[in-house]
Design a protein around this motif. Sequence first.
Motif, mmCIF file in Angstrom:
data_model
loop_
_atom_site.group_PDB
_atom_site.id
_atom_site.type_symbol
_atom_site.label_atom_id
_atom_site.label_comp_id
_atom_site.label_asym_id
_atom_site.label_seq_id
_atom_site.Cartn_x
_atom_site.Cartn_y
_atom_site.Cartn_z
ATOM 1 N N SER A 146 0.832 -1.201 0.000
ATOM 2 C CA SER A 146 0.000 0.000 0.000
ATOM 3 C C SER A 146 0.873 1.260 0.000
ATOM 4 O O SER A 146 0.630 2.204 -0.760
ATOM 5 C CB SER A 146 -0.903 -0.032 1.229
ATOM 6 N N GLU A 147 1.896 1.277 0.830
ATOM 7 C CA GLU A 147 2.820 2.419 0.868
ATOM 8 C C GLU A 147 3.563 2.571 -0.458
ATOM 9 O O GLU A 147 3.754 3.680 -0.952
ATOM 10 C CB GLU A 147 3.831 2.254 2.010
ATOM 11 N N TRP A 148 3.990 1.460 -1.030
ATOM 12 C CA TRP A 148 4.721 1.460 -2.300
ATOM 13 C C TRP A 148 3.840 2.031 -3.417
ATOM 14 O O TRP A 148 4.279 2.836 -4.224
ATOM 15 C CB TRP A 148 5.168 0.039 -2.608
ATOM 16 N N THR A 149 2.582 1.630 -3.422
ATOM 17 C CA THR A 149 1.631 2.117 -4.423
ATOM 18 C C THR A 149 1.359 3.607 -4.222
ATOM 19 O O THR A 149 1.342 4.376 -5.185
ATOM 20 C CB THR A 149 0.324 1.309 -4.349
ATOM 21 N N GLU A 150 1.144 4.019 -2.974
ATOM 22 C CA GLU A 150 0.887 5.434 -2.674
ATOM 23 C C GLU A 150 2.085 6.298 -3.043
ATOM 24 O O GLU A 150 1.928 7.407 -3.555
ATOM 25 C CB GLU A 150 0.538 5.633 -1.197
#
Length: 195
Positions: A50-54
């Motif tokens: 999720s952090e990587w995508t954001e």
Amino acid sequence: MAYRTIGNDALDVITGIAPVHLLVRERMEMQTTRKDRKTLKEELLDAWQSEWTELGKQEKAKCKWTRRIIKDIKRWHDRSYGELNFQLTQLLSGHGGFGRYLYNIGKLSSDDKCLLCGGLQDNAEHTYFACSKIMEERVVLEVELGSTHNQDNLVDIMLENRENWKRINNYVQHIFEKRAKEFEAQKLRERMILH
């Protein structure tokens, strides 16, 4: 030729080591909840993804190249084979002995043309996927893999099986050696001109 400029986010993903804050959170939950290790690991990988995508949604986000190459952190993290080496890390990070990168960090004064073909961009994308002087090797690799590879599907192909990983690693090693020989030849030519 490591200049230690790979961002932490990219380095974490490439090495498969989760960010410290997520590891701390996992450890705290391990102590305070009754969740099993597998569940906690899944939650950690979901949060990391999720952090990587954001991060990728930010306009001036760093590590764009690595995010383009490695999209699925869980799949990358959970692989059971595939050692990293200096050359693969350069490909996956886009950092290293590429003219564009060296120019951006002030290690080259101006010229960022491809060492091999003289193309306008000497970067990871050009070197491994477009350089005309590596076309033959690229075609051989694609025949061996049974598919066309590019920056958007490279890691998926690497993770299909151990043999694909090995083939792509050998391809990357070969290109790295070819570029190193050309770099040395250029230095020699420059010395001969000066004398």
